[in-house]
Design a protein around this motif. Structure first.
Motif, PDB file in Angstrom:
ATOM      1  N   GLY A  92      -6.480   0.062   5.223  1.00 13.67           N
ATOM      2  CA  GLY A  92      -6.200  -1.318   5.604  1.00 13.67           C
ATOM      3  C   GLY A  92      -7.227  -1.861   6.579  1.00 13.67           C
ATOM      4  O   GLY A  92      -7.715  -2.992   6.429  1.00 13.67           O
ATOM      5  N   GLU A  96     -10.040  -4.918   5.935  1.00 12.98           N
ATOM      6  CA  GLU A  96     -10.186  -6.074   6.822  1.00 12.98           C
ATOM      7  C   GLU A  96     -11.639  -6.237   7.274  1.00 12.98           C
ATOM      8  O   GLU A  96     -12.164  -7.357   7.347  1.00 12.98           O
ATOM      9  N   GLN A 136       1.727   3.041  -0.388  1.00 15.55           N
ATOM     10  CA  GLN A 136       1.402   2.667   0.992  1.00 15.55           C
ATOM     11  C   GLN A 136      -0.061   2.236   1.134  1.00 15.55           C
ATOM     12  O   GLN A 136      -0.366   1.250   1.815  1.00 15.55           O
ATOM     13  N   GLU A 139      -0.532  -1.191  -0.507  1.00 16.80           N
ATOM     14  CA  GLU A 139       0.113  -2.252   0.273  1.00 16.80           C
ATOM     15  C   GLU A 139      -0.691  -2.600   1.518  1.00 16.80           C
ATOM     16  O   GLU A 139      -0.839  -3.780   1.868  1.00 16.80           O
ATOM     17  N   HIS A 140      -1.236  -1.596   2.196  1.00 19.68           N
ATOM     18  CA  HIS A 140      -2.049  -1.869   3.384  1.00 19.68           C
ATOM     19  C   HIS A 140      -3.333  -2.614   3.013  1.00 19.68           C
ATOM     20  O   HIS A 140      -3.747  -3.544   3.726  1.00 19.68           O
ATOM     21  N   VAL A 142      -3.894  -4.545   0.323  1.00 24.62           N
ATOM     22  CA  VAL A 142      -3.558  -5.903  -0.122  1.00 24.62           C
ATOM     23  C   VAL A 142      -3.189  -6.783   1.073  1.00 24.62           C
ATOM     24  O   VAL A 142      -3.620  -7.941   1.167  1.00 24.62           O
ATOM     25  N   ALA A 143      -2.410  -6.234   2.001  1.00 24.70           N
ATOM     26  CA  ALA A 143      -2.015  -7.009   3.179  1.00 24.70           C
ATOM     27  C   ALA A 143      -3.232  -7.419   4.012  1.00 24.70           C
ATOM     28  O   ALA A 143      -3.281  -8.521   4.566  1.00 24.70           O
ATOM     29  N   ALA A 144      -4.227  -6.538   4.109  1.00 19.81           N
ATOM     30  CA  ALA A 144      -5.422  -6.847   4.890  1.00 19.81           C
ATOM     31  C   ALA A 144      -6.311  -7.863   4.196  1.00 19.81           C
ATOM     32  O   ALA A 144      -6.952  -8.698   4.850  1.00 19.81           O
ATOM     33  N   THR A 146      -5.387 -10.132   1.716  1.00 21.29           N
ATOM     34  CA  THR A 146      -4.736 -11.378   1.298  1.00 21.29           C
ATOM     35  C   THR A 146      -5.079 -12.580   2.175  1.00 21.29           C
ATOM     36  O   THR A 146      -5.356 -13.668   1.653  1.00 21.29           O
ATOM     37  N   SER A 177       2.588  -3.569  -5.729  1.00 20.65           N
ATOM     38  CA  SER A 177       1.897  -3.656  -4.438  1.00 20.65           C
ATOM     39  C   SER A 177       1.045  -4.909  -4.305  1.00 20.65           C
ATOM     40  O   SER A 177       0.472  -5.157  -3.243  1.00 20.65           O
TER      41      SER A 177
END
Length: 383
Positions: A92, A96, A136, A139-140, A142-144, A146, A177
């Motif tokens: 993640g 980023e 996990q 998800e990390h 994609v979250a970073a 998005t 995810s």
């Protein structure tokens, strides 16, 4: 039989031609990506050209070797990077950094590498066996990515071996995810690059998920790419070994997906000009000494099937300056026709099936979320 797609959409990213250059360690550096991009541009098209794989820990810890790999050509307006990692937090953070500091437009996660030094740590093609951990990590990432509007995709294989298939679960987890697509190499880790790719598995994954599926494996000619998407329903193709020593394959791919199939058959003189351009780009990005050394590995691929003598080949594979390269290339017969017998045949590494190196007890729990062996910050391979 479905019509071949004419473009590829990955979240907010639209790719003119549904073709992706597979990340390959020591191959898909900025120079080679530029070479392939230039070939597509001759047809007024562009694909997606992925940087060789980098490690998430190496990027987060600012490892010098890792950072030197994150170099882009001035004409690369769409930056694509493949990321390797086994720790969700590090992946993640690395995602980023790529989005915020390097302006990447696409991140691919490597869950397909078959190299023992990677799989014995639970990485690459071994990792999808741990469904919880896979989820996990995705998800990390994609979250970073998005907040920056950057799509995340993943590449995987059929599974560890025929008794431990993971690709259908991996596709479901990728979709859940938030991944924009999943690429499937139709071989198991145990196969490495041997045997034939199972395009039937690609078709099965297409039927199993709603996100785009990209097919990978045994695309040696542009006609193979068309046949793959027609037989499997894949949204696009990922091309690896087929373009080794043949960057003009991307010209043929652009023409094929535009409905104008062709096969480029350069003379040896034209191949020599491409070799010179490749070496020149490497030297521009790396300096002449290192650039010439990096070029050496490409000589046998460029000359595959041609009648160039063994001594000349050996000399070309030992060049240390562009002047030496020019002198040796001048010894090639510029009028020699392209060897038709080289068409459609495997290129690059093949090897044979082998037992997969895994962490102790790795197969005992498919729902685990732990990787007990530390990811090496400088470990790189483009699987």
């Amino acid at each position: 039989m479905p019509a071949a797609p004419t473009s590829l959409t990955l979240g907010s990213l639209r790719v003119d031609t549904p073709v992706v250059l597979a990340p390959m360690a020591g191959i898909t550096n900025a120079a080679y990506r530029r070479l392939c991009l230039d070939q597509m541009r001759t047809q007024g098209a562009s694909g997606l050209f992925v940087c060789e794989m980098i490690t998430s820990r190496g990027l987060v810890e600012r490892d010098d070797t890792t950072l030197k790999m994150l170099v882009f050509d001035e004409l690369e307006t769409v930056r694509s990077v493949q990321l390797y990692g086994t720790d969700p937090v590090y992946v993640g953070k690395a995602a980023e950094i790529l989005c915020g500091e390097y302006g990447v437009a696409h991140i691919d996660l490597n869950f397909g590498c078959p190299v023992p030094k990677v799989t014995r740590k639970g990485g690459g093609g071994a990792l999808p066996w741990k469904r919880g951990l896979l989820g996990q990590i995705l998800e990390h990432a994609v979250a970073a990515a998005t907040p920056y509007g950057v799509p995340v995709t993943m590449k995987t294989r059929k599974g560890i071996d025929d008794d431990h298939l993971t690709y259908l679960d991996a596709g479901r987890i990728a979709q859940e995810s938030g991944c924009a697509a999943i690429a499937l190499h139709g071989r198991t880790v145990a196969q490495s690059y041997s045997g034939q790719a199972d395009w039937g598995a690609i078709a099965a994954l297409v039927d199993h998920v709603d996100i785009p599926v990209l097919g990978n494996g045994d695309i040696w000619e542009a006609a193979d790419a068309l046949r793959m998407v027609e037989e499997t329903g894949a949204a696009g193709v990922v091309v690896g070994r087929g373009c080794l020593g043949r960057p003009w394959l991307f010209r043929d791919l652009a023409s094929a997906f535009a409905g104008e199939p062709t096969a480029t058959l350069p003379t040896l003189g034209e191949v020599a000009a491409m070799m010179r351009r490749h070496a020149e780009l490497l030297c521009e990005h790396m300096g002449e000494e290192r650039g010439c050394k990096e070029f050496r590995k490409h000589v046998s691929w460029y000359l595959k099937g041609f009648a160039a003598g063994g001594e000349l080949r050996r000399s070309l594979a030992m060049i240390d300056t562009l002047a030496t390269l020019d002198r040796l290339l001048a010894e090639l017969d510029p009028d020699e026709a392209f060897p038709l017998q080289a068409l459609g045949s495997p290129r690059g590494r093949q090897g044979s099936p082998r037992r997969v190196a895994l962490p102790d007890g790795w197969l005992d729990d498919a729902d685990g979320t732990d990787v007990h062996l530390r990811e090496d910050a400088s470990e790189t391979d483009g699987g």
